[in-house]
Motif scaffolding. Structure first.
Motif: not given
Ligand code: PHE
Length: 341
Positions: A193-210
């Protein structure tokens, strides 16, 4: 005792003994002690009696009233206990042929894709490694050839803890530890699980998996990288997937690439999903930078290797046609239950 009262008590006792369930006891309470109950009636009838008899009768009726009240309460408690015991017994002797009311659970789509990719790489000799989500600056950046103040850090803003540690921004953060753990030659994948300080929309999340993968050995080249990626993707999508490499910059690989796959929706003809290009960006990758090998304790004169950072979240969305990335972290069973194993 007054004969009438005595008869009433006998009748009450008889009927109470015959009562077998809570409902019958309740009926008796109404019949004897209710507003229009027999004992209540007797008390009301006292107004027509006079003289010393009245007092005596009054006391007797009241005694009968408390007696009946207590007897009813006790009987109700006994019955309740019996009914409960019967229910417990019935529950123990269940019937396995009855249809179940329990709904079957399902795996999260990312878990499904992760397991599939793991299986494919395991069959090609890769070990599967786990790594923490909280890491330090060294592992997340410095050991990956990203020194302090390097502009590449701007692309990966994350969440910092008070003690200086941070939530890992990419699975590459595990590369150094895994190289040090096994040395060369090495084939490993490490999902996370990875994290980035991003504003979320349909294509971006602050938490995602690689899913990171590295392969280090003598004479490893870009063609090995292309072969493994193509094999894995063709198995995941159950069709022959075309891939292409474009140059991409990541300080920990040299050369670095963006790996695209032919659009699975239009077959490469061009459609809105691939923005009419016929290609979808899926997986940054490249040949591991000698500095990264060296920091991982591996002799870069003797060994070379490739690394890739597959977007598991992206892959799950493509495979299952999920349009909004936020659905994946929503915890909505309605969405997630559609992905049965
Ligand atoms: N870690 C990079 C990222 O998440 C992806 C990557 C991995 C690039 C491995 C090259 C090699 O942006």
């Amino acid at each position: 005792m007054n004969e009438k009262i005595e008869q009433l008590k006998a009748r009450f006792n008889e009927q109470l003994a015959a009562a077998e369930d809570s409902g019958a006891v309740e009926k008796l309470r109404v019949a004897f002690l209710g507003k229009k109950g027999e004992i209540t009636d007797l008390l009301k009838g006292l107004k027509d009696v006079s003289g010393p008899e009245k007092k005596e009768m009054g006391q007797e009726i009241n005694r009968l009233k408390s007696y009946a009240d207590e007897a009813l309460t006790q009987k109700a408690a006994e019955i309740k206990e019996k009914e409960l015991a019967a229910r417990v017994e019935a529950a123990e002797s269940y019937d396995i042929t009855l249809p179940s009311a329990v709904e079957e659970g399902s795996y999260h789509p990312i878990t499904l894709v992760q397991r599939e990719v793991e299986q494919i790489f395991a069959s090609m000799g890769f070990t599967i490694e786990d790594y923490s989500e909280i890491v330090d600056d060294y592992h997340c950046f410095e050991a990956l050839n990203i020194p302090k103040h390097h502009p590449a850090r701007d692309m990966q803003d994350t969440y910092y803890l008070d003690n200086g540690q941070l939530l890992k921004t990419h699975t590459s953060a595990a590369q150094n530890a895994i190289m040090r753990k096994y040395g060369a030659p090495l084939r490993a994948i490490f999902p996370g699980r990875c994290f980035r300080n991003e504003s979320t929309d349909a294509c971006h999340e602050n938490t995602f998996f690689q899913m990171e993968g590295i392969m280090i050995d003598k004479n490893i080249s870009i063609s090995n990288l292309i072969y493994f990626m193509k094999t894995m993707l063709s198995e995941v999508f159950k069709q022959d997937v075309k891939v292409r490499l474009r140059p991409g910059f990541f300080p920990f690989v040299e050369p670095g690439f963006e790996l695209d796959i032919s659009c699975l929706i239009c077959g490469g003809e061009g459609c809105p999903t691939c923005k009419n290009s016929g290609w979808l960006e899926l997986c940054p990758c490249g040949m591991i930078h000698p500095n990264v090998l060296r920091d991982g304790g591996i002799d870069s004169n003797e060994y070379t290797g490739f690394a890739f950072g597959l977007g598991l979240t992206r892959l799950a969305m493509m495979k299952y046609g999920i349009k909004d990335i936020r659905d994946l972290n929503s915890g909505s069973l309605k969405t997630l239950a559609q992905f049965k194993y």
